[in-house]
Scaffold this active site. Structure first.
Site, PDB file in Angstrom:
ATOM      1  CG  ASP A   1      73.878  95.624  48.074  1.00  0.00           C
ATOM      2  OD1 ASP A   1      72.834  95.400  47.424  1.00  0.00           O
ATOM      3  OD2 ASP A   1      74.892  94.897  48.027  1.00  0.00           O
TER       4      ASP A   1
ATOM      5  CB  SER B   1      73.965 114.731  48.200  1.00  0.00           C
ATOM      6  OG  SER B   1      75.304 114.365  48.454  1.00  0.00           O
TER       7      SER B   1
ATOM      8  CB  SER C   1      69.845 105.428  46.435  1.00  0.00           C
ATOM      9  OG  SER C   1      69.947 106.595  47.181  1.00  0.00           O
TER      10      SER C   1
ATOM     11  CD  GLU D   1      68.624 125.382  49.248  1.00  0.00           C
ATOM     12  OE1 GLU D   1      67.947 124.802  48.387  1.00  0.00           O
ATOM     13  OE2 GLU D   1      69.849 125.180  49.392  1.00  0.00           O
TER      14      GLU D   1
ATOM     15  CG  HIS E   1      71.989 123.084  43.017  1.00  0.00           C
ATOM     16  ND1 HIS E   1      71.515 124.370  42.906  1.00  0.00           N
ATOM     17  CD2 HIS E   1      72.252 122.909  44.343  1.00  0.00           C
ATOM     18  CE1 HIS E   1      71.478 124.931  44.100  1.00  0.00           C
ATOM     19  NE2 HIS E   1      71.931 124.071  44.992  1.00  0.00           N
TER      20      HIS E   1
ATOM     21  CG  HIS F   1      61.481 109.289  43.538  1.00  0.00           C
ATOM     22  ND1 HIS F   1      60.833 110.500  43.699  1.00  0.00           N
ATOM     23  CD2 HIS F   1      60.525 108.352  43.597  1.00  0.00           C
ATOM     24  CE1 HIS F   1      59.538 110.290  43.835  1.00  0.00           C
ATOM     25  NE2 HIS F   1      59.319 108.999  43.786  1.00  0.00           N
ATOM     26  N   GLY F   2      62.130 111.362  41.240  1.00  0.00           N
ATOM     27  CA  GLY F   2      61.082 112.061  40.477  1.00  0.00           C
ATOM     28  C   GLY F   2      61.433 112.158  39.001  1.00  0.00           C
TER      29      GLY F   2
END
Ligand SMILES: NC(=O)C1=CN([C@@H]2O[C@H](COP(=O)(O)OP(=O)(O)OC[C@H]3O[C@@H](n4cnc5c(N)ncnc54)[C@H](OP(=O)(O)O)[C@@H]3O)[C@@H](O)[C@H]2O)C=CC1
Ligand SMILES: CC[C@](O)(C(C)=O)C(=O)O
Ligand SMILES: [Mg+2]
Ligand SMILES: [Mg+2]
Length: 404
Positions: free
Chosen positions: A117, A153, A120, A266, A178, A97-98
């Site tokens: 659908d 992900s 996201s 993290e 990543h 999104h960003g």
């Protein structure tokens, strides 16, 4: 001038910094103001040591590192550089999104690829991506893209690789945020084709912040790395893409160093460690007879609303200087006890990241078809802890939520 006034002026001066040039001018004004009462705690700026086109060698406390910045990539240059490219953002979570919206706002050709659908897909439509035009199922988006930005992900990257790999054809660029999939390839089985550039741009912050900072006209710090350079242009492309997706300053790393530091960070100071420390202090205060409001205020609210923002703006020494001499004495004396206890845990954590145990756990857990529900349940438990329930009430009293 009182300390309160001088620090208020310093804050104001910092807020007005809009560019590096302005910052350089303001910093001397700001330093003068702060110096009136806390001479040794005035914010300092390190001047670039070398300035070649696009890259600076900066001295970070005695170690020289290369830094690139977005000022060297004005919008016209970005649009021209990527005029023959289509960025295919695969996955539309926090980063998709960003990064996707920022690149689109910069005027680049961007398409989004997600499961039709799914959550996201619906979110992407809400954000203005148009099915059949700029929003496609994953494989179709990849076939349209020249730069494939894998923002699924980490577990989904592994799961979908067999379907995705055949579409990463010669001449395309494979981009990650990543080092995970490539570095833990023994587990992920992700082995990029030999004839494509493979690069990484990892914003050092949440995708939500990538977007908000961009909209504020600022940029997030990001790392970049090149894993495979077939065209001889991989580095330049990575830096251009870093700017395109909303980075302000861009630091060089490797896939391995990025993933290890990220997984440690993290689990440590950024999320797991701070959660553990907050909980430990809150529990001790409660067990020793303090009320929930007192324990929360002394643990979380004062940290996030008063002291940590001072560290963020001016550094730890400045925050210490803003606190009482009583607090300073105790804080300096107790630091080593916390340092020693935490270093043991952090070394253990580092070993578990480096040997792949953390990757294994993350892949196993996040590959479960119901991973979202599993997290929802755990987050619900956290939300219902007394500390965060007390926090809700403390926050509700802030002026912005309590207008009367
Ligand atoms: N979150 C962050 O701020 C940061 C993330 N990163 C890295 O960026 C990358 C993306 O992370 P993030 O933005 O958090 O995204 P998430 O980890 O939240 O992943 C979300 C996306 O993955 C899709 N997805 C999940 N499972 C599957 C599946 N089995 N098949 C197809 N799609 C699936 C989801 O689609 P659907 O809605 O259809 O389920 C969604 O679009 C990762 O490599 C992460 O480590 C780097 C820096 C910060
Ligand atoms: C700190 C968590 C993070 O590494 C991030 C926002 O940078 C992530 O994986 O989301
Ligand atoms: Mg991170
Ligand atoms: Mg991370």
């Amino acid at each position: 001038m009182s300390f309160r006034n001088s620090s208020r002026m310093a804050m104001k001066a910092l807020r007005t910094i809009g560019s590096r040039r302005l910052a350089t001018r303001n910093i001397s004004v700001m330093s003068r103001n702060v110096a009136a009462s806390t001479t040794r705690f005035a914010p300092r700026m390190t001047a670039p040591m070398v300035q070649t086109r696009g890259m600076r060698v900066m001295d970070f406390a005695g170690t020289k590192e290369n830094v690139w910045e977005r000022n060297d990539w004005p919008r016209e240059k970005l649009v021209d550089y990527f005029k023959n490219d289509t960025l295919a953002i695969i996955g539309y979570g926090s980063q998709g999104h960003g990064q996707g919206l920022n690149a689109r706002d910069q005027g680049l050709n961007v398409v989004v690829g997600v499961r039709k659908d799914g959550a996201s897909w619906k979110q992407a439509i809400e954000d203005g991506w148009v099915p059949g035009k700029t929003l496609f199922p994953v494989e179709e988006a990849i076939s349209k893209g020249t730069i494939i930005m894998n923002l699924l992900s980490d577990a989904a990257q592994t799961e979908t690789w067999p379907q995705i790999a055949p579409h990463i054809t010669k001449g395309k660029t494979l981009y990650f945020s990543h080092g995970f999939s490539v570095i833990f390839k023994d587990q992920t089985k992700i082995q990029p084709p030999k004839d494509v550039d493979v690069i990484l741009v990892a914003p050092k912050g949440s995708g939500r912040t990538v977007r908000t900072l961009f909209k504020e006209g600022r940029g997030i710090n990001s790392s970049f790395a090149v894993y495979q350079d077939v065209t001889g242009k991989a580095q330049e492309k990575a830096i251009g893409l870093a700017v395109a997706v909303g980075s302000g300053f861009i630091y060089q790393t490797t896939f391995k160093k990025e993933v290890v530091s990220d997984l440690v960070g993290e689990r440590g100071c950024l999320m797991g460690g701070i959660n553990g420390l907050f909980l430990a202090q809150y529990q001790v205060l409660r067990e020793r007879g303090h009320s929930p409001a007192e324990a929360f205020n002394e643990t979380v609210e004062e940290a996030t609303q008063s002291l940590y923002p001072l560290i963020g703006k001016y550094g730890l020494d400045y925050m210490f200087a803003a606190c009482s001499t009583t607090a300073r004495r105790g804080a300096i004396d107790w630091t080593n006890r916390f340092l020693e206890a935490n270093k043991k845990v952090l070394n253990d954590l580092y070993d578990n990241v480096e040997n792949g145990n953390e990757a294994k756990r993350s892949l196993a857990y996040n590959s479960a078809p119901n991973y979202r529900e599993l997290y929802d349940k755990e987050l619900e438990e956290i939300r219902n802890l007394e500390i965060w329930k007390a926090g809700e009430t403390v926050r509700s009293l802030r002026p912005e939520f309590n207008k009367h």
